[in-house]
Design a protein around this motif. Structure first.
Motif, mmCIF file in Angstrom:
data_model
loop_
_atom_site.group_PDB
_atom_site.id
_atom_site.type_symbol
_atom_site.label_atom_id
_atom_site.label_comp_id
_atom_site.label_asym_id
_atom_site.label_seq_id
_atom_site.Cartn_x
_atom_site.Cartn_y
_atom_site.Cartn_z
ATOM 1 N N GLN A 94 11.887 -1.569 8.486
ATOM 2 C CA GLN A 94 11.208 -0.854 7.402
ATOM 3 C C GLN A 94 9.700 -1.039 7.505
ATOM 4 N N ALA A 95 8.953 0.038 7.254
ATOM 5 C CA ALA A 95 7.486 -0.013 7.264
ATOM 6 C C ALA A 95 6.975 -0.905 6.137
ATOM 7 N N THR A 96 5.755 -1.373 6.271
ATOM 8 C CA THR A 96 5.151 -2.231 5.248
ATOM 9 C C THR A 96 4.363 -1.439 4.218
ATOM 10 N N CYS A 97 4.249 -0.127 4.404
ATOM 11 C CA CYS A 97 3.589 0.753 3.443
ATOM 12 C C CYS A 97 4.617 1.769 2.948
ATOM 13 N N ALA A 98 4.548 2.110 1.678
ATOM 14 C CA ALA A 98 5.403 3.172 1.149
ATOM 15 C C ALA A 98 4.740 4.519 1.440
ATOM 16 N N TYR A 99 5.525 5.577 1.424
ATOM 17 C CA TYR A 99 5.017 6.914 1.737
ATOM 18 C C TYR A 99 5.434 7.876 0.637
ATOM 19 N N ILE A 100 4.465 8.592 0.072
ATOM 20 C CA ILE A 100 4.742 9.614 -0.940
ATOM 21 C C ILE A 100 4.617 10.971 -0.271
ATOM 22 N N ALA A 147 6.722 13.115 8.297
ATOM 23 C CA ALA A 147 6.371 11.713 8.501
ATOM 24 C C ALA A 147 6.205 11.477 9.994
ATOM 25 N N ASP A 148 5.123 10.827 10.374
ATOM 26 C CA ASP A 148 4.816 10.577 11.780
ATOM 27 C C ASP A 148 5.359 9.216 12.201
ATOM 28 N N TYR A 149 6.034 9.186 13.336
ATOM 29 C CA TYR A 149 6.497 7.941 13.943
ATOM 30 C C TYR A 149 5.858 7.825 15.326
ATOM 31 N N THR A 150 5.170 6.717 15.564
ATOM 32 C CA THR A 150 4.604 6.402 16.862
ATOM 33 C C THR A 150 5.137 5.024 17.239
ATOM 34 N N TRP A 151 5.688 4.901 18.442
ATOM 35 C CA TRP A 151 6.328 3.651 18.819
ATOM 36 C C TRP A 151 6.103 3.335 20.284
ATOM 37 N N SER A 152 6.237 2.054 20.630
ATOM 38 C CA SER A 152 6.180 1.640 22.039
ATOM 39 C C SER A 152 6.977 0.351 22.203
ATOM 40 N N VAL A 153 7.653 0.256 23.338
ATOM 41 C CA VAL A 153 8.397 -0.945 23.672
ATOM 42 C C VAL A 153 7.381 -2.040 23.992
ATOM 43 N N ALA A 154 7.663 -3.244 23.530
ATOM 44 C CA ALA A 154 6.760 -4.368 23.778
ATOM 45 C C ALA A 154 6.587 -4.585 25.281
ATOM 46 N N PRO A 155 5.372 -4.951 25.719
ATOM 47 C CA PRO A 155 5.102 -5.097 27.151
ATOM 48 C C PRO A 155 6.033 -6.098 27.848
ATOM 49 N N PHE A 156 6.489 -7.131 27.141
ATOM 50 C CA PHE A 156 7.354 -8.125 27.774
ATOM 51 C C PHE A 156 8.798 -7.651 27.902
ATOM 52 N N GLY A 213 -4.627 -0.177 -0.619
ATOM 53 C CA GLY A 213 -4.970 -0.712 0.695
ATOM 54 C C GLY A 213 -6.279 -0.107 1.150
ATOM 55 N N ASP A 214 -6.780 -0.539 2.288
ATOM 56 C CA ASP A 214 -8.020 0.056 2.779
ATOM 57 C C ASP A 214 -7.707 1.243 3.691
ATOM 58 N N ASP A 215 -8.708 2.026 3.971
ATOM 59 C CA ASP A 215 -8.530 3.236 4.776
ATOM 60 C C ASP A 215 -8.174 2.949 6.231
ATOM 61 N N HIS A 216 -8.244 1.705 6.649
ATOM 62 C CA HIS A 216 -8.025 1.369 8.053
ATOM 63 C C HIS A 216 -6.569 1.015 8.365
ATOM 64 N N ILE A 217 -5.658 1.124 7.395
ATOM 65 C CA ILE A 217 -4.269 0.765 7.674
ATOM 66 C C ILE A 217 -3.436 1.951 8.138
ATOM 67 N N LEU A 218 -3.876 3.156 7.840
ATOM 68 C CA LEU A 218 -3.104 4.337 8.210
ATOM 69 C C LEU A 218 -3.026 4.458 9.729
ATOM 70 N N GLY A 219 -1.814 4.609 10.234
ATOM 71 C CA GLY A 219 -1.622 4.767 11.660
ATOM 72 C C GLY A 219 -1.808 3.492 12.464
ATOM 73 N N PRO A 249 0.842 -1.202 0.000
ATOM 74 C CA PRO A 249 0.000 0.000 0.000
ATOM 75 C C PRO A 249 0.875 1.249 0.000
ATOM 76 N N VAL A 250 0.356 2.325 -0.564
ATOM 77 C CA VAL A 250 1.081 3.593 -0.627
ATOM 78 C C VAL A 250 0.239 4.656 0.057
ATOM 79 N N ILE A 251 0.870 5.364 0.994
ATOM 80 C CA ILE A 251 0.199 6.444 1.710
ATOM 81 C C ILE A 251 0.699 7.768 1.143
ATOM 82 N N ASN A 252 -0.219 8.635 0.756
ATOM 83 C CA ASN A 252 0.130 9.961 0.272
ATOM 84 C C ASN A 252 0.215 10.920 1.450
ATOM 85 N N SER A 253 0.960 11.996 1.282
ATOM 86 C CA SER A 253 1.134 12.947 2.382
ATOM 87 C C SER A 253 -0.188 13.592 2.805
ATOM 88 N N ASP A 254 -1.206 13.553 1.936
ATOM 89 C CA ASP A 254 -2.513 14.104 2.321
ATOM 90 C C ASP A 254 -3.386 13.074 3.062
#
Length: 178
Positions: free
Chosen positions: A96-102, A109-118, A69-75, A58-63
């Motif tokens: 590397q992300a599984t979606c490309a970004y234009i 570009a937004d990065y959101t991350w969290s350390v795994a609970p374990f 892909g479907d609209d539910h994959i963003l974020g 899937p490719v995500i545009n800056s807008d």
């Protein structure tokens, strides 16, 4: 003895001369035609593609619009990935992300991350962005158990990437990000 060219010889010479003249004219006009096809003022320049893009991704545009892909994959994790980080403060492998970004001029570009609970460790995380010359630059996107930050992306077509290192000396861990 002097011989004069016959009609056939004159036609061949004429055709050769015409072909040479047309070729020379095309070469002379070529740069003018190329400059005429440049973008008009106000037209957007196409993004710089920095790596091969898998056509099935899937490719995500800056807008925020999505192609392939479907609209539910963003974020979501469906567009992100996981990253590991080793103990002792060295960077783990680049994830590397599984979606490309234009991108577009001025895009972030937004990065959101969290350390795994374990994972008992905390991490410092860097996300890939691009400077105004479309050169890759890793920017810090936070330290701790989680974080989020926008980094400069600009007019680039590629994949978001992230790398991390442990802040503790004895434990590594995993990060989920998008």
């Amino acid at each position: 003895m002097i011989t004069f060219p016959n009609a056939r010889t004159r036609r061949v010479r004429f055709c050769v001369a015409t072909a040479i003249a047309v070729t020379c004219a095309a070469v002379a006009i070529g740069p003018v035609a190329a400059s005429a096809s440049t973008l008009a003022e106000g037209d957007a320049t196409p993004p710089v593609q920095v790596e091969p893009i898998d056509p099935s991704d899937p490719v995500i545009n800056s807008d925020g619009t999505i192609t392939g892909g479907d609209d539910h994959i963003l974020g979501t994790d469906r567009c992100g990935s996981t990253a590991s980080f080793p103990p002792l403060g060295s960077y783990g492998p680049v994830s590397q992300a599984t979606c490309a970004y234009i991108g577009s001029p001025g895009a972030m570009a937004d990065y959101t991350w969290s350390v795994a609970p374990f994972s008992r460790s905390q991490a410092c995380v860097s996300g890939l962005g691009y400077n105004s010359a479309t050169s890759p630059v890793y920017s810090g996107v936070g330290c701790g158990k989680s974080g989020a930050k926008n980094v400069s992306w600009g007019n680039v077509f590629g994949y978001q990437k992230l790398k991390a290192y442990a802040t503790g000396l004895l434990t590594g861990g995993m990060i989920a990000w998008h």
